[in-house]
Design a protein around this motif. Structure first.
Motif, mmCIF file in Angstrom:
data_model
loop_
_atom_site.group_PDB
_atom_site.id
_atom_site.type_symbol
_atom_site.label_atom_id
_atom_site.label_comp_id
_atom_site.label_asym_id
_atom_site.label_seq_id
_atom_site.Cartn_x
_atom_site.Cartn_y
_atom_site.Cartn_z
ATOM 1 N N LEU A 85 0.826 -1.207 0.000
ATOM 2 C CA LEU A 85 0.000 0.000 0.000
ATOM 3 C C LEU A 85 0.861 1.257 0.000
ATOM 4 C CD1 LEU A 85 -2.785 -1.129 2.504
ATOM 5 C CD2 LEU A 85 -3.012 -0.826 0.029
ATOM 6 N N LEU A 86 2.018 1.197 0.666
ATOM 7 C CA LEU A 86 2.892 2.378 0.679
ATOM 8 C C LEU A 86 3.468 2.664 -0.699
ATOM 9 C CD1 LEU A 86 4.844 1.885 4.043
ATOM 10 C CD2 LEU A 86 3.267 3.745 3.491
ATOM 11 N N ASN A 87 3.542 1.655 -1.568
ATOM 12 C CA ASN A 87 4.083 1.845 -2.913
ATOM 13 C C ASN A 87 3.066 2.442 -3.895
ATOM 14 O OD1 ASN A 87 6.680 0.948 -2.397
ATOM 15 N ND2 ASN A 87 6.099 -1.216 -2.644
ATOM 16 N N ARG A 88 1.810 2.544 -3.475
ATOM 17 C CA ARG A 88 0.795 3.106 -4.369
ATOM 18 C C ARG A 88 0.984 4.622 -4.507
ATOM 19 N NH1 ARG A 88 -4.963 0.102 -3.021
ATOM 20 N NH2 ARG A 88 -4.278 -2.028 -3.561
ATOM 21 N N PRO A 89 0.719 5.124 -5.722
ATOM 22 C CA PRO A 89 0.851 6.589 -5.935
ATOM 23 C C PRO A 89 -0.301 7.353 -5.282
ATOM 24 C CG PRO A 89 0.050 5.518 -7.920
ATOM 25 C CD PRO A 89 0.335 4.398 -6.967
ATOM 26 N N GLN A 90 -0.066 8.624 -5.074
ATOM 27 C CA GLN A 90 -1.063 9.550 -4.558
ATOM 28 C C GLN A 90 -1.630 9.072 -3.215
ATOM 29 O OE1 GLN A 90 -4.009 10.024 -7.649
ATOM 30 N NE2 GLN A 90 -2.593 11.095 -9.043
ATOM 31 N N LEU A 91 -0.738 8.599 -2.371
ATOM 32 C CA LEU A 91 -1.143 8.126 -1.048
ATOM 33 C C LEU A 91 -1.192 9.316 -0.098
ATOM 34 C CD1 LEU A 91 -1.734 5.411 0.382
ATOM 35 C CD2 LEU A 91 0.640 5.416 1.138
ATOM 36 N N THR A 92 -2.286 9.427 0.626
ATOM 37 C CA THR A 92 -2.409 10.555 1.556
ATOM 38 C C THR A 92 -1.455 10.362 2.737
ATOM 39 O OG1 THR A 92 -4.147 9.507 2.849
ATOM 40 C CG2 THR A 92 -4.839 10.791 0.939
ATOM 41 N N GLU A 93 -1.142 11.476 3.350
ATOM 42 C CA GLU A 93 -0.219 11.423 4.478
ATOM 43 C C GLU A 93 -0.804 10.633 5.640
ATOM 44 O OE1 GLU A 93 3.143 11.778 6.699
ATOM 45 O OE2 GLU A 93 2.833 12.253 4.562
ATOM 46 N N GLU A 94 -2.127 10.753 5.826
ATOM 47 C CA GLU A 94 -2.773 10.051 6.947
ATOM 48 C C GLU A 94 -2.701 8.548 6.746
ATOM 49 O OE1 GLU A 94 -5.805 7.751 8.825
ATOM 50 O OE2 GLU A 94 -5.943 8.352 6.709
ATOM 51 N N ARG A 95 -2.937 8.062 5.498
ATOM 52 C CA ARG A 95 -2.888 6.630 5.226
ATOM 53 C C ARG A 95 -1.427 6.126 5.272
ATOM 54 N NH1 ARG A 95 -6.035 5.101 -0.069
ATOM 55 N NH2 ARG A 95 -5.492 3.014 0.720
ATOM 56 N N ARG A 96 -0.516 6.920 4.761
ATOM 57 C CA ARG A 96 0.884 6.517 4.790
ATOM 58 C C ARG A 96 1.363 6.330 6.235
ATOM 59 N NH1 ARG A 96 5.963 8.619 5.181
ATOM 60 N NH2 ARG A 96 5.111 10.654 5.726
ATOM 61 N N GLN A 97 0.979 7.268 7.113
ATOM 62 C CA GLN A 97 1.369 7.158 8.513
ATOM 63 C C GLN A 97 0.727 5.947 9.168
ATOM 64 O OE1 GLN A 97 3.700 9.197 9.861
ATOM 65 N NE2 GLN A 97 3.658 7.724 11.569
ATOM 66 N N ARG A 98 -0.532 5.616 8.790
ATOM 67 C CA ARG A 98 -1.217 4.462 9.353
ATOM 68 C C ARG A 98 -0.519 3.163 8.967
ATOM 69 N NH1 ARG A 98 -6.537 4.880 7.430
ATOM 70 N NH2 ARG A 98 -6.172 3.314 5.822
ATOM 71 N N TYR A 99 -0.067 3.081 7.688
ATOM 72 C CA TYR A 99 0.624 1.869 7.247
ATOM 73 C C TYR A 99 1.990 1.720 7.951
ATOM 74 C CZ TYR A 99 -2.877 1.943 3.539
ATOM 75 O OH TYR A 99 -4.037 1.952 2.855
ATOM 76 N N ILE A 100 2.687 2.846 8.110
ATOM 77 C CA ILE A 100 3.982 2.797 8.807
ATOM 78 C C ILE A 100 3.804 2.350 10.254
ATOM 79 C CG2 ILE A 100 5.896 4.206 9.666
ATOM 80 C CD1 ILE A 100 5.655 5.862 7.101
ATOM 81 N N THR A 101 2.740 2.901 10.898
ATOM 82 C CA THR A 101 2.452 2.499 12.281
ATOM 83 C C THR A 101 2.125 1.013 12.369
ATOM 84 O OG1 THR A 101 1.634 4.730 12.769
ATOM 85 C CG2 THR A 101 0.999 2.939 14.287
ATOM 86 N N ALA A 102 1.392 0.489 11.378
ATOM 87 C CA ALA A 102 1.047 -0.943 11.379
ATOM 88 C C ALA A 102 2.296 -1.801 11.255
ATOM 89 C CB ALA A 102 0.078 -1.240 10.227
ATOM 90 N N ILE A 103 3.220 -1.359 10.392
ATOM 91 C CA ILE A 103 4.474 -2.107 10.255
ATOM 92 C C ILE A 103 5.255 -2.093 11.567
ATOM 93 C CG2 ILE A 103 6.723 -2.130 9.109
ATOM 94 C CD1 ILE A 103 5.321 -1.083 6.599
ATOM 95 N N ALA A 104 5.361 -0.912 12.202
ATOM 96 C CA ALA A 104 6.109 -0.806 13.462
ATOM 97 C C ALA A 104 5.472 -1.653 14.550
ATOM 98 C CB ALA A 104 6.181 0.662 13.899
ATOM 99 N N ASP A 105 4.119 -1.637 14.621
ATOM 100 C CA ASP A 105 3.445 -2.452 15.636
ATOM 101 C C ASP A 105 3.669 -3.938 15.394
ATOM 102 O OD1 ASP A 105 2.555 -0.162 16.829
ATOM 103 O OD2 ASP A 105 0.545 -0.227 15.945
ATOM 104 N N SER A 106 3.626 -4.347 14.132
ATOM 105 C CA SER A 106 3.840 -5.757 13.811
ATOM 106 C C SER A 106 5.256 -6.197 14.182
ATOM 107 C CB SER A 106 3.585 -6.007 12.317
ATOM 108 O OG SER A 106 2.235 -5.719 11.992
ATOM 109 N N VAL A 107 6.232 -5.326 13.891
ATOM 110 C CA VAL A 107 7.611 -5.638 14.249
ATOM 111 C C VAL A 107 7.755 -5.755 15.761
ATOM 112 C CG1 VAL A 107 9.971 -4.768 14.251
ATOM 113 C CG2 VAL A 107 8.597 -4.631 12.167
ATOM 114 N N ALA A 108 7.125 -4.853 16.508
ATOM 115 C CA ALA A 108 7.213 -4.899 17.967
ATOM 116 C C ALA A 108 6.604 -6.184 18.510
ATOM 117 C CB ALA A 108 6.524 -3.681 18.578
ATOM 118 N N ARG A 109 5.415 -6.584 17.953
ATOM 119 C CA ARG A 109 4.786 -7.824 18.408
ATOM 120 C C ARG A 109 5.656 -9.037 18.059
ATOM 121 N NH1 ARG A 109 -1.134 -8.536 16.445
ATOM 122 N NH2 ARG A 109 -0.842 -10.395 17.768
ATOM 123 N N ALA A 110 6.260 -9.022 16.884
ATOM 124 C CA ALA A 110 7.121 -10.135 16.491
ATOM 125 C C ALA A 110 8.353 -10.215 17.394
ATOM 126 C CB ALA A 110 7.538 -9.990 15.033
#
Length: 715
Positions: A363-388
């Protein structure tokens, strides 16, 4: 425990050494004292013997002297012709005298020419001259009183044993020399007496003149002996002319003896008595031998008993070591079983986490991504890494072999933190109910073993419900304890116990099997569905922690396992620091040597640090990194190295830097290292993988700053 065992073995070894060294030392001291005592005793015996020999010689010579004086009075004033005329009568008188004195061989009266006027041997005497004998010519020129001559052989026709002469001068009324009165004394008489008083082995007695000529000797000699006045005996007598005690090699046979000597009154005679030093040593050795007869068996018995005790102790410690290894293997097997129970759920959770990460990246590789969605995807990645990362750390804690030290922790908080892992373990068809305590419930126990015990009880409950039902985890403080704990009192320092109950809605356990439920390898499951180690781990953990575990069950209505652990006061809980959420620290040109064999991870760290202003040098192995530091260590402010690498590890690199006194601080990083889990980080800073650039920058900056302060260049 192992240190105490080593100390006990060392103590037994020291006792074994002392059981030999102490008796040997005591024996050496006793031997020295005994030798001195034996020598002193021998000296006293020698002096007593020489006193006896002196008294005997004095009486003999005084008797002979009186007899000669009486003979002299008998013939005083008689011309030689008158003496010859009375020869038969005088012969009988002389014979009676010699017969009455066993020390005398014969008695003689000589004229001025040395011819015998009368003697005790034959009558009349042959016409022979004895003017060449020392007992005669010694009196010709002057009056010397009683003279004692050297040992002589009888002159033909006279025969018999050797003798020495004792003589006195015959004088006329006007003092002219008119002859000699002489007594022939038998040395054999003295030797027989010496043989009686010198019966001990090594005994020695002798009598000699002041000029060194020996008159009699025991043991008997087959040749004449004259002592050298300048020799050891002569020098000693010259220094102490009356009496003395010496140790000397006797000239006649070269045997070393302890000898006492004494002069016989006014006579020019010395008597001596002694013992061979070898005989004195033999007495000493006989005394020591008596000690050894008792000492050696006693010492050997003590040494043998200590050796048996040492061997028994070593055997017991070896058995204890084997038992500890078996217990550790059992604990490890129990942890592995719990880990095996987690495997399926862990794989499922990791796939879920990887799916979230992969989807977020797409999803982060898609064009015209809003800042709010980009931040949400980054947060999801960070949370997943922390849980792992959390899940990985828990798995490593379960899997490691080493025995962990007890620590104080809150049971309620620890059970609550395991909720997610338990949910993964038990599956979605099982409802988990947590009932935390109303107050902190602290215990001092092995946290890893506690978590393993909780997972084993949860796994047992899941299997009893066949994967579907409800499990209740309840933590509470209690003073009501099982009968097995009632005798131990109310708990640690009177604070009671913490009870953790795990209740399920399973099939229950038959009453006949409740007594064996905690036995190792006992299981009610089908073959291949369980090892029987899980509940035995719970039982062992409870007992080792000073607690207990009980079970109540009713067939068809489920089971309840209750784990009791001694409670500790809340003030023993270590203060935890608040998590460090400080921002990244700028590098400001700080030079970092990054050693990482994973090129993707190395590039990630290098890019992140470069953006913060750090100067990065990348090397993919520890050997080349050490060579770079040896050439020019001043180029770098800090070394950042992975631990697990082929060949030389990061820990080996850090140790080499320290051993070579290279003044560059080292920061290590790893996800898991067997060496670090067993030996620790040896005083080096450690960043646990996965790490963030912010966390890494703070650690690197702190390490480099400490170096600058140490080098006298504080910021």
């Amino acid at each position: 425990m192992q240190r105490a065992q080593r100390n006990s073995l060392r103590l037994l070894q020291w006792m074994m050494a002392a059981s030999l060294a102490l008796p040997i030392a005591l024996f050496a001291v006793a031997a020295a004292i005994s030798y001195t005592s034996t020598k002193d005793t021998a000296d006293r015996e020698i002096e007593r013997t020489v006193d006896v020999a002196h008294e005997h010689a004095l009486k003999v010579f005084e008797t002979i002297d009186r007899s000669l004086a009486e003979l002299n009075e008998v013939v005083r004033g008689l011309p030689d012709d008158v003496i010859r005329a009375r020869e038969p009568t005088l012969h009988r008188r002389l014979k009676r005298l010699s017969d009455s004195l066993p020390q005398l061989k014969s008695a003689w009266i000589f004229d001025a020419n040395g011819k015998a006027l009368v003697n005790s041997l034959v009558s009349p005497p042959p016409d022979l001259s004895f003017a060449d004998r020392d007992y005669f010519y010694a009196h010709v020129d002057q009056s010397i009183g009683t003279f004692i001559g050297t040992a002589l052989t009888p002159r033909p026709p006279y025969q018999g044993a050797r003798f020495f002469g004792v003589s006195r001068r015959r004088e006329s009324d006007d003092g002219r020399f008119i002859g000699v009165i002489q007594a022939s004394v038998l040395p054999e008489y003295f030797e027989s007496f010496y043989a009686r008083i010198g019966s001990d082995p090594g005994s020695f007695l002798a009598m000699g003149r002041t000029d060194g000529a020996m008159l009699t000797h025991f043991p008997r000699l087959d040749h004449e002996l004259r002592l050298d006045p300048t020799g050891p005996v002569g020098q000693k007598i010259a220094a102490q002319p009356q009496h003395g005690l010496i140790t000397v090699a006797w000239p006649s046979d070269g045997i070393e003896r302890r000898i006492a000597y004494r002069r016989v009154a006014e006579y020019p005679i010395y008597v001596s008595a002694g013992l061979e030093t070898s005989a004195i040593r033999a007495r000493w050795l006989a005394t020591i031998g008596q000690h050894l007869v008792f000492g050696i068996p006693a010492t050997a018995l003590l040494f043998l008993l200590l050796a048996l005790a040492l061997r028994r102790t070593q055997h017991l410690q070896a058995e204890a070591a084997k038992r500890r290894e078996a217990e550790e293997a059992l604990k490890h097997s129990q942890r592995l079983e719990a880990l095996g129970q987690l495997t399926g759920g862990v794989a499922h959770d990791f796939n879920n986490l990887l799916t979230v990460i992969r989807a977020s990246v797409d999803l982060l590789n898609r064009p015209q991504l809003t800042e709010e969605r980009r931040q949400r995807y980054i947060t999801a990645i960070a949370d997943s890494v922390a849980r792992a990362a959390k899940l990985t750390s828990q798995l490593l804690a379960f899997a490691r072999r080493q025995t962990l030290k007890p620590e104080v922790f809150d049971v309620g908080a620890r059970v609550q933190s395991l909720h997610d892992m338990l949910a993964t373990l038990l599956g979605p068809a099982i409802e988990i109910v947590m009932q935390p305590p109303a107050e902190p419930c602290l215990v001092n126990a092995d946290a890893s073993q506690f978590e393993t015990a909780l997972i084993n009880m949860a796994t047992n409950a899941r299997d009893a419900m066949q994967g579907q039902g409800r499990i209740v985890f309840k933590v509470e403080a209690t003073t009501a304890v099982p009968d097995t704990l009632a005798s131990t009192g109310p708990g640690m320092a009177g604070h009671g116990f913490v009870r953790v109950t795990v209740s399920d809605t399973g099939v229950g356990i038959p009453a006949a099997r409740l007594g064996r439920i905690f036995e190792p390898f006992f299981t009610t499951k089908q073959v291949g569905h369980g090892t029987g180690l899980g509940l035995s781990q719970v039982f062992g953990f409870a007992r080792q922690s000073g607690g207990e575990v009980t079970v109540t069950s009713e067939v068809g209505r489920g089971s309840t396992f209750s784990l009791y652990l001694p409670r500790v006061p809340p003030d023993l809980l270590p203060q935890r620091q608040a998590p460090n959420t400080a921002p990244a620290v700028a590098g400001s040109g700080m030079s970092v040597l990054v050693v990482e064999d994973n090129i993707e991870l190395a590039n990630f760290a290098a890019d992140g640090l470069t953006e913060l202003g750090y100067s990065i040098t990348l090397i993919d192995n520890a050997t080349d990194a050490l060579a770079e530091l040896v050439v020019d260590a001043d180029r770098f402010d800090v070394v950042f190295s992975d631990v697990v690498m082929p060949g030389m590890t990061g820990l080996d690199l850090a140790q080499a830097i320290r051993d070579r006194s290279i003044g560059v601080p080292v920061v290590l990083t790893t996800g898991y290292s067997q060496a670090l889990s067993q030996e620790g980080v040896a005083g080096f800073d450690l960043v646990q993988k996965p790490y963030s650039i912010e966390e890494l920058s703070r650690v690197l900056h702190r390490a480099a700053r400490i170096r600058r302060v140490r080098d006298g260049a504080a910021e």
